[in-house]
Scaffold this motif. Structure first.
Motif, PDB file in Angstrom:
ATOM      1  N   ASN A   1       0.844  -1.193   0.000  1.00  0.00           N
ATOM      2  CA  ASN A   1       0.000   0.000   0.000  1.00  0.00           C
ATOM      3  C   ASN A   1       0.877   1.240   0.000  1.00  0.00           C
ATOM      4  O   ASN A   1       1.882   1.297   0.715  1.00  0.00           O
TER       5      ASN A   1
ATOM      6  N   GLY B   1       3.542  -0.122  -1.800  1.00  0.00           N
ATOM      7  CA  GLY B   1       3.142  -0.651  -3.098  1.00  0.00           C
ATOM      8  C   GLY B   1       4.225  -0.484  -4.145  1.00  0.00           C
ATOM      9  O   GLY B   1       4.537  -1.412  -4.889  1.00  0.00           O
TER      10      GLY B   1
ATOM     11  N   ALA C   1       6.216  -3.598  -5.857  1.00  0.00           N
ATOM     12  CA  ALA C   1       6.273  -3.795  -7.306  1.00  0.00           C
ATOM     13  C   ALA C   1       7.708  -4.021  -7.767  1.00  0.00           C
ATOM     14  O   ALA C   1       7.990  -4.918  -8.562  1.00  0.00           O
TER      15      ALA C   1
ATOM     16  N   LEU D   1       0.869  -9.813  -7.700  1.00  0.00           N
ATOM     17  CA  LEU D   1       1.111  -8.565  -6.991  1.00  0.00           C
ATOM     18  C   LEU D   1      -0.214  -7.853  -6.764  1.00  0.00           C
ATOM     19  O   LEU D   1      -1.034  -7.734  -7.677  1.00  0.00           O
TER      20      LEU D   1
ATOM     21  N   LEU E   1      -1.691  -4.213  -5.337  1.00  0.00           N
ATOM     22  CA  LEU E   1      -1.298  -2.836  -5.030  1.00  0.00           C
ATOM     23  C   LEU E   1      -2.515  -2.035  -4.591  1.00  0.00           C
ATOM     24  O   LEU E   1      -3.556  -2.062  -5.266  1.00  0.00           O
ATOM     25  N   CYS E   2      -2.402  -1.313  -3.477  1.00  0.00           N
ATOM     26  CA  CYS E   2      -3.481  -0.477  -2.966  1.00  0.00           C
ATOM     27  C   CYS E   2      -3.023   0.982  -2.956  1.00  0.00           C
ATOM     28  O   CYS E   2      -2.110   1.333  -2.202  1.00  0.00           O
TER      29      CYS E   2
ATOM     30  N   THR F   1      -1.122   2.659  -4.809  1.00  0.00           N
ATOM     31  CA  THR F   1       0.324   2.523  -4.795  1.00  0.00           C
ATOM     32  C   THR F   1       1.048   3.799  -5.193  1.00  0.00           C
ATOM     33  O   THR F   1       0.568   4.590  -6.007  1.00  0.00           O
TER      34      THR F   1
ATOM     35  N   VAL G   1      -1.310  -8.793 -11.791  1.00  0.00           N
ATOM     36  CA  VAL G   1      -1.391  -7.644 -10.883  1.00  0.00           C
ATOM     37  C   VAL G   1      -2.850  -7.285 -10.628  1.00  0.00           C
ATOM     38  O   VAL G   1      -3.653  -7.218 -11.562  1.00  0.00           O
TER      39      VAL G   1
ATOM     40  N   VAL H   1      -4.832  -4.134  -8.935  1.00  0.00           N
ATOM     41  CA  VAL H   1      -4.628  -2.760  -8.468  1.00  0.00           C
ATOM     42  C   VAL H   1      -5.929  -2.213  -7.896  1.00  0.00           C
ATOM     43  O   VAL H   1      -6.961  -2.197  -8.582  1.00  0.00           O
TER      44      VAL H   1
END
Length: 316
Positions: A61, A65, A69, A82, A84-85, A87, A230, A232
């Motif tokens: 996050n 994030g 990555a 992966l 991501l929050c 990111t 990913v 996202v």
């Protein structure tokens, strides 16, 4: 620290390893030069040495994030996916992105042949061509100007800068937590606020903050995420960057997902959630992650690594 509540359905989720990064939160803050590459290396070392290269999904996050990555790209096939929050990280316009295209640095060797009037032999580039941002990072970014400390004060100036930032924002920590957890203020309770205050006053914190002024160039997410599974999340009510910036960021990721090489990138724009959608709308995020696990076929035998940054920088 802040993610334990999201692991409550342990019968449905793989093992979760949550780590704090060196210099963040309650972790030690030794006098190092902190860069994204130091933190990425810590994550990679943890995955290889502590987890013994167990297949995993990386989760991060905000600042975590961007670091997750980069670490996921470095781990290659060990990292199966992966998440991501909201990111951090550079995401260039997918329609105009052309990869690494910086002008090669010229040979820095001094001229040997020179005339009385000072006209030297023209210098030529003797460096091999660089094909990617990752390769440039491994070579120390030779096509970028080197870091130049402030004259006389040197790196002490960064410590002074970091100390000034902490002293200025320390009284605002509680208010700024309201920006980060604006849609679920119960997560910004006094325990979390006190933990951030403790981290901000730990020895070495000014150096960590100050190092943010000399970070080396980031590898763009366009390069790092290519070919990777990913997921996202973008909380559209992000009060840290602004809702308008969050919406633009979500649209940019959606455009990236339509490009060749990014067919396994899934974007979830979350209304009613801000900078930390996994904390503000945990049930929605958890369900989406589990569905993504199933649809991607990456659940079996995979652990999860949460790259967390619950530190003074999260609030200031």
């Amino acid at each position: 620290q802040q993610n334990t509540s999201n692991g409550k359905n342990v019968d449905l989720t793989p093992p979760i390893y949550a780590m704090d990064l060196l210099g963040f939160g309650h972790a030690e803050k030794p006098g190092l030069s902190y860069t994204q590459y130091l933190w990425e290396t810590q994550v990679v070392d943890f995955a290889l040495e502590v987890m013994e290269a167990t297949p995993m999904v990386m989760v991060g996050n905000s600042i975590g994030g961007g670091l997750a990555a980069g670490a996921a790209a470095s781990l290659g096939s060990i990292c199966k996916g992966l998440v991501l929050c909201n990111t951090a990280g550079v995401l260039e316009d997918p329609d105009t992105y052309r990869g690494y295209n910086k002008e090669p640095a010229m040979d820095t060797q001094p001229d040997i042949n020179f005339s009385f009037f000072g006209k030297g032999t023209p210098k030529v580039n003797t460096n091999p061509p660089i094909s990617s941002h990752t390769e440039a990072a491994r070579l120390g970014n030779p096509d970028d100007p080197p870091y130049a400390p402030i004259p006389i004060l040197g790196n002490n100036a960064l410590d002074l800068f970091g100390l000034a930032i902490i002293k200025f924002l320390f009284p605002q920590i509680a208010d700024r937590m309201g920006l980060i957890y604006g849609n679920r203020l119960t997560n910004a309770d006094q325990t979390v606020i006190n933990a951030i205050r403790q981290g901000a006053t730990s020895p070495g914190s000014p150096n960590v903050i100050g190092c943010g002024q000399k970070l080396s160039p980031n590898r763009p997410l366009n390069e790092v995420l290519e070919g990777m599974d990913v997921l996202v999340f973008i909380g559209l009510d992000d009060q840290v960057s602004s809702p308008a910036a969050a919406k633009a960021r979500a649209e940019l990721f959606a455009r990236l997902a339509r490009k060749d090489g990014y067919g396994k990138l899934v974007v979830e724009a979350v209304a009613g959630s801000g900078h930390c959608p996994h904390d503000e709308t945990p049930d929605l995020v958890a369900k989406a992650v589990l569905d993504w696990f199933t649809n991607s076929g990456i659940t079996e035998g995979s652990a999860a690594v949460a790259v967390t940054t619950p530190e003074p920088q999260a609030a200031i």
